[in-house]
Design a protein around this motif. Structure first.
Motif, short mmCIF file in Angstrom:
data_model
loop_
_atom_site.label_atom_id
_atom_site.label_comp_id
_atom_site.label_asym_id
_atom_site.label_seq_id
_atom_site.Cartn_x
_atom_site.Cartn_y
_atom_site.Cartn_z
N VAL A 100 0.84 -1.19 0.00
CA VAL A 100 0.00 0.00 0.00
C VAL A 100 0.88 1.24 0.00
N GLU A 101 1.94 1.25 0.83
CA GLU A 101 2.81 2.42 0.91
C GLU A 101 3.58 2.64 -0.38
N ARG A 102 4.08 1.56 -0.99
CA ARG A 102 4.79 1.70 -2.26
C ARG A 102 3.86 2.27 -3.34
N THR A 103 2.62 1.76 -3.35
CA THR A 103 1.64 2.25 -4.32
C THR A 103 1.25 3.69 -4.01
N ARG A 104 1.12 4.01 -2.72
CA ARG A 104 0.75 5.37 -2.32
C ARG A 104 1.80 6.38 -2.79
N LEU A 105 3.08 6.03 -2.66
CA LEU A 105 4.14 6.94 -3.07
C LEU A 105 4.05 7.24 -4.57
N PHE A 106 3.78 6.19 -5.34
CA PHE A 106 3.65 6.39 -6.79
C PHE A 106 2.45 7.28 -7.10
N ILE A 107 1.32 7.00 -6.47
CA ILE A 107 0.10 7.76 -6.74
C ILE A 107 0.25 9.21 -6.28
N ALA A 108 0.93 9.43 -5.15
CA ALA A 108 1.16 10.80 -4.68
C ALA A 108 1.99 11.57 -5.70
N SER A 109 3.00 10.90 -6.29
CA SER A 109 3.80 11.54 -7.33
C SER A 109 2.94 11.83 -8.56
N LEU A 110 2.06 10.89 -8.89
CA LEU A 110 1.17 11.07 -10.05
C LEU A 110 0.23 12.25 -9.82
N ILE A 111 -0.25 12.41 -8.58
CA ILE A 111 -1.13 13.54 -8.27
C ILE A 111 -0.40 14.85 -8.48
N ASP A 112 0.86 14.92 -8.03
CA ASP A 112 1.65 16.15 -8.20
C ASP A 112 1.80 16.50 -9.68
N VAL A 113 2.11 15.50 -10.50
CA VAL A 113 2.24 15.73 -11.94
C VAL A 113 0.88 16.11 -12.54
N MET A 114 -0.16 15.43 -12.09
CA MET A 114 -1.48 15.62 -12.66
C MET A 114 -2.05 17.01 -12.38
N ARG A 115 -1.57 17.67 -11.34
CA ARG A 115 -2.04 19.03 -11.06
C ARG A 115 -1.80 19.93 -12.28
N ASP A 116 -0.69 19.68 -12.99
CA ASP A 116 -0.36 20.48 -14.17
C ASP A 116 -1.01 19.95 -15.44
N VAL A 117 -1.08 18.63 -15.57
CA VAL A 117 -1.47 18.07 -16.87
C VAL A 117 -2.93 17.62 -16.95
N ALA A 118 -3.65 17.54 -15.81
CA ALA A 118 -5.04 17.05 -15.85
C ALA A 118 -5.91 17.84 -16.82
N PRO A 119 -5.93 19.17 -16.76
CA PRO A 119 -6.78 19.90 -17.72
C PRO A 119 -6.29 19.76 -19.15
N LEU A 120 -4.98 19.59 -19.33
CA LEU A 120 -4.45 19.41 -20.68
C LEU A 120 -4.85 18.06 -21.25
#
Length: 211
Positions: A100-120
Motif C-alpha cells: 500500500v505504501e509503495r503504491t501510495r508513493l507512486f500515486i502521490a507523485s502522479l497527483i503532483d504531476v497531474m495538477r499540471d497536466v489534468a486539464p491538458l
C-alpha cells in the motif's frame, strides 16, 4: 526600468533550458484556455514573451510542444519510480501495508504531476473522437503501458488474486485524473497524502488475496 523592460531583460538572461521550460509553462495556460485546436503558436509565443521564430527553435510544432508539456512529466515520473523500484524488497514477500505504501508513493507523485497536466489531458481527450483516438494511441497509451509494465514486474512481490493489470492501471490513473480535475473545477484543494492513500488502499486491498 518599466515592468515590460524588466521582463524583457529577464528573458535575455535565460539559458536555453530555462527558456524551453518557460515556453512549456506558458503553453499550458494557452492550451487550457483555448484548447489544442484553438491555441495558436503566436499566442503561445506572446504568452512566453518571445517571437514565433524563437519558439520554433525549441519546438518543431504545436503538437511537439503539447507532447512536451503533457507527456514528458508523466514519462519522467515513470522513470523515477522505475529507478526506485529497481531492487526487490529485502523480504521474500512484501506485506500488504508495505505494498500500500509503495503504491501510495507512486500515486502521490502522479497527483503532483497531474495538477499540471489534468486539464491538458482533458483538452487532448475531448478534441473530437477521431483526433482523440490518435492522441490517445500516440501519447497516453504508451504512458499507461509503462505503468502496467512496472506493475507486472512487481507481481511476484506480494500476495494477490489474479487480476487484469491494464484494468487496474486504468482505474488508478482515471481516479487520480478525475479527482484532480474535479478539484480544480470545484476550487477544491487536493490533499495528496489522503487522496493517494485512499486510492492505493482501494487498489492494493481490492486486489489482495482474500484470507
Amino acid at each position: 526600468m518599466s515592468t515590460q523592460q524588466r521582463a524583457a531583460s529577464a528573458q535575455k538572461r535565460m539559458s536555453a533550458e530555462q527558456r524551453r521550460a518557460h515556453i512549456e509553462m506558458s503553453a499550458r495556460d494557452v492550451f487550457i484556455a483555448q484548447g489544442l485546436k484553438g491555441a495558436r503558436t503566436r499566442d503561445i509565443a506572446a504568452a512566453a514573451g518571445i517571437n514565433e521564430a524563437l519558439l520554433y527553435r525549441h519546438f518543431a510544432s504545436k503538437e511537439d510542444l503539447f507532447a512536451a508539456a503533457v507527456v514528458a512529466p508523466l514519462r519522467e515520473l515513470i522513470a523515477r519510480r522505475a529507478e526506485a523500484d529497481s531492487l526487490p524488497p529485502t523480504d521474500a514477500q512484501t506485506s500488504r501495508d508495505e505494498m500500500v505504501e509503495r503504491t501510495r508513493l507512486f500515486i502521490a507523485s502522479l497527483i503532483d504531476v497531474m495538477r499540471d497536466v489534468a486539464p491538458l489531458l482533458g483538452v487532448l481527450m475531448f478534441d473530437g473522437e477521431e483526433s482523440a483516438r490518435s492522441h490517445y494511441e500516440e501519447i497516453l497509451a504508451p504512458v499507461l503501458q509503462e505503468i502496467g509494465d512496472r506493475i507486472r514486474t512487481n507481481l511476484g512481490w506480494w500476495d494477490h488474486r489474479t487480476f487484469d493489470v491494464d484494468a487496474a492501471v486504468r482505474f488508478a490513473f482515471g481516479a487520480v485524473w478525475f479527482d484532480v480535475l474535479s478539484g480544480r473545477l470545484e476550487n477544491r484543494a487536493i490533499d495528496a497524502e489522503t487522496a493517494s492513500r485512499e486510492i492505493a488502499e482501494m487498489v492494493v486491498l481490492g486486489l489482495a488475496t482474500r484470507s
